[in-house]
Design a protein around this motif. Structure first.
Motif, PDB file in Angstrom:
ATOM      1  N   LEU A   1     -42.027  44.691  28.388  1.00  0.00           N
ATOM      2  CA  LEU A   1     -40.877  44.427  29.252  1.00  0.00           C
ATOM      3  C   LEU A   1     -41.407  44.269  30.665  1.00  0.00           C
ATOM      4  N   LEU A   2     -41.397  43.045  31.176  1.00  0.00           N
ATOM      5  CA  LEU A   2     -42.053  42.714  32.448  1.00  0.00           C
ATOM      6  C   LEU A   2     -41.002  42.365  33.491  1.00  0.00           C
TER       7      LEU A   2
ATOM      8  N   PRO B   1     -50.546  39.025  37.547  1.00  0.00           N
ATOM      9  CA  PRO B   1     -49.856  37.754  37.294  1.00  0.00           C
ATOM     10  C   PRO B   1     -48.361  37.945  37.087  1.00  0.00           C
ATOM     11  N   TYR B   2     -47.586  36.997  37.610  1.00  0.00           N
ATOM     12  CA  TYR B   2     -46.139  37.074  37.525  1.00  0.00           C
ATOM     13  C   TYR B   2     -45.639  36.329  36.299  1.00  0.00           C
ATOM     14  N   SER B   3     -44.591  36.858  35.709  1.00  0.00           N
ATOM     15  CA  SER B   3     -44.020  36.260  34.509  1.00  0.00           C
ATOM     16  C   SER B   3     -43.115  35.092  34.870  1.00  0.00           C
ATOM     17  N   ALA B   4     -42.586  34.437  33.839  1.00  0.00           N
ATOM     18  CA  ALA B   4     -41.843  33.195  34.047  1.00  0.00           C
ATOM     19  C   ALA B   4     -40.530  33.408  34.781  1.00  0.00           C
ATOM     20  N   HIS B   5     -39.984  34.603  34.778  1.00  0.00           N
ATOM     21  CA  HIS B   5     -38.674  34.838  35.393  1.00  0.00           C
ATOM     22  C   HIS B   5     -38.745  35.034  36.894  1.00  0.00           C
TER      23      HIS B   5
ATOM     24  N   THR C   1     -38.542  39.312  31.755  1.00  0.00           N
ATOM     25  CA  THR C   1     -39.325  38.678  30.697  1.00  0.00           C
ATOM     26  C   THR C   1     -39.626  39.700  29.617  1.00  0.00           C
ATOM     27  N   VAL C   2     -39.279  39.361  28.380  1.00  0.00           N
ATOM     28  CA  VAL C   2     -39.591  40.200  27.219  1.00  0.00           C
ATOM     29  C   VAL C   2     -40.653  39.466  26.414  1.00  0.00           C
TER      30      VAL C   2
END
Length: 606
Positions: free
Chosen positions: A271-272, A351-355, A367-368
């Protein structure tokens, strides 16, 4: 006789006046001396301060670090010997009483290849792109006809309160064949189930399902979708969506990054929540997803739960044999401390997630990330999608405009959090050395006024900062920027030589005082708004600005100060090893403080 008596009387009066004046003059000089002594510190006070200055300034730094390390096991604000556990502030988001009745079938093999979501959805519903309350649309990129976004929109049939005004967005990765992919086929079955008013009477918000073409990543797809949804086609790579797809306000966005890997040694669910510039979603949104999946069969099948994309603490700590000899309490403390550090690390430098771009626009997003092995693919993905219905149902119950927000927190684990009121106290303690140094310069070392030569230096520093802010947007070649910085740092001593003019000590003290004030001014708002970047910065600059330049640490700073300044010079490590480019933090905070610290070192060694 009378003349002689009068003359003696006048002489006695003169003698009395002179004696009186002589008695008064020492008193007046003593009074003046006492006033001077009250205005300046006594030698004993000054000597004591110089002798113990290092320990006085180091004490709050050490206390701040110790306090931070105790976050996973102690909550000072609540007075408990434990970290605060998860909770959901809004009752409408409580998913504990939901019944999960969804069932999914295996993908049917019809011998045809279904490349996209709309094609597969059309086959599954037995109609075209519009089936009842589900519409599907394919939007192409203007400059690339092989790239597109597919968007399915589900309108709720029964709405309890008002016409539909809010929407929930689900973003899924692309698939070579939507019919044969277990996850993609299952997510379409869930969408069809949500469209049935008899089975999901609770649905009150629009559900939008977004999927990119195989040529685009999830991050690119989220950015393009938000631009097309908001209609910002003037500077976007994607044209605006049809008006029928943009009638509702996006309140929540959930990126479902699900993949099946051959030979996956461990199944994991991450869970990001981390976004750029310290942005985080509402804590209720994160703990809603955590609650739904932690109460499912996923956790009972040995799936690892995490809150950052780096290697889990158990993998790293297993390399140290001494950790295994500790008690379970200390092993858990070290593991959660390590995970909290990685959570902060992700929030600060990625690093950052897509959301992440959704958080930039004020949309609660998460982002899950699910990684499963091929032998557990069907079981885990079906359970994962079934529980996804619980998240949609809870968000559908929520009136987002009235929802209380808490977006400042740290996560040692998926089940614990550290609130802002808890972690801000170590930040304040780490700022104390800068305040102490500024006060000591003002009371014990500086003259009454600032040296006038410091103001041109401040103007030069701010001028170079403004030029960097303008140039970094125009020049993408970092080598040119690094060459300009090298020229600036080499020419600074020559300029300083002309400004000193025999006033090295006074100039150093004035410049040091202004540097401490500048550090306090820049770091306080950074620590409040972006603690993952602000707290390490406060610790670093407190040492570099408040402790090392002090005369009592002369033997230490002779060795460490130039080495630390060299390693901290932006082109050496910071850019591009830590930060990939000259971010606003590097230009507006890091560079001014480093340049002023460098000038302090130059002036003190003149």
């Amino acid at each position: 006789t009378d003349q002689r008596n009068s003359k003696l009387t006048s002489n006695h009066a003169g003698i009395f006046e002179s004696v009186t004046m002589s008695d008064q003059s020492p008193n007046s000089s003593t009074h003046t001396t006492s006033e001077v002594q009250q205005q300046s510190p006594t030698p004993m006070t000054n000597a004591f301060w110089k002798k113990h200055y290092i320990w006085i300034t180091l004490a709050p730094l050490v206390l701040a670090v110790v306090w931070t390390c105790l976050h996973p096991i102690v909550s000072i604000m609540t007075g408990e010997l434990k970290c605060r556990g998860w909770y959901i502030d809004e009752n409408a988001l409580d998913a504990g009483m939901f019944r999960y009745e969804a069932t999914f079938s295996l993908p049917a093999k019809d011998g045809h290849r279904h490349d996209g979501m709309c094609d597969t959805l059309s086959r599954m519903t037995g109609s075209g792109n519009s089936s009842g309350n589900i519409d599907c649309h394919r939007q192409y990129y203007p400059d690339d006809k092989d790239s597109y976004l597919e968007i399915a929109k589900l309108l709720p049939i029964s709405n309890a309160v008002m016409p539909v005004s809010e929407s929930i967005v689900l973003v899924v990765p692309s698939a070579a064949d939507w019919n044969s992919s277990v996850f993609h086929n299952t997510i379409l079955q869930l969408l069809i189930r949500l469209s049935d008013a008899q089975k999901t009477k609770w649905l009150a918000k629009t559900v939008i399902l977004v999927s990119p073409s195989p040529t685009k990543s999830l991050t690119q797809s989220v950015d393009a979708f938000l631009d097309a949804y908001s209609g910002r086609s003037s500077y976007s790579v994607m044209k605006a969506l049809p008006q029928t797809y943009t009638t509702s306000t996006i309140r929540n966005l959930l990126v479902l990054d699900v993949a099946t890997n051959e030979g996956q040694q461990r199944n994991e669910l991450l869970l990001l929540p981390q976004g750029r510039r310290g942005f985080l979603p509402n804590m209720d949104f994160f703990f809603l997803a955590m609650t739904v999946y932690s109460n499912s069969n996923i956790i009972h099948r040995g799936v690892f739960f995490g809150v950052h994309p780096y290697a889990p603490s158990s993998t790293i700590l297993s390399k140290f044999s001494w950790v295994s000899s500790l008690s379970p309490f200390f092993r858990q403390w070290i593991a959660e401390l390590f995970d909290m550090f990685n959570f902060v690390r992700t929030l600060a430098i990625g690093p950052y997630s897509a959301h992440a771009s959704s958080l930039d626009q004020g949309i609660d997003a998460l982002t899950v990330q699910l990684r499963v092995s091929s032998d557990m693919e069907q079981t885990l993905i079906h359970e994962f999608t079934k529980r996804l219905e619980g998240i949609i149902r809870a968000l559908s119950n929520l009136h987002e405009r009235l929802h209380h927000s808490l977006t400042q927190y740290l996560l040692p684990s998926p089940f614990k959090f550290v609130s802002q009121s808890e972690y801000i106290i170590p930040v304040i303690l780490a700022l104390v050395p800068l305040v102490i140094r500024a006060v000591s310069l003002l009371l014990f070392e500086m003259d009454d006024t600032l040296n006038a030569s410091t103001f041109p230096i401040i103007i030069i520093c701010f001028g170079v900062t403004a030029v960097l802010e303008f140039v970094t947007d125009k020049i993408t070649d970092l080598s040119r920027i690094h060459a300009a910085l090298a020229l600036l740092y080499v020419s600074a001593p020559a300029v300083a030589r002309k400004l000193i003019e025999g006033k090295e000590k006074a100039l150093f003290q004035s410049l040091h005082f202004l540097t401490c004030l500048l550090a306090i001014y820049l770091l306080i708002p950074l620590a409040i708004g972006h603690v993952s970047l602000g707290y390490p910065s406060v610790l670093f600059w407190s040492c570099l600005v408040a402790i090392l330049p002090h005369r009592s640490s002369y033997s230490v700073h002779k060795l460490l100060w130039p080495v630390i300044l060299l390693l901290a010079w932006p082109p050496v490590i910071a850019v591009p090893q830590v930060f990939g480019y000259y971010s606003p933090y590097m230009i507006l905070v890091y560079f001014p403080l480093h340049f002023m610290s460098y000038l302090l070192w130059v002036f003190q060694n003149r």
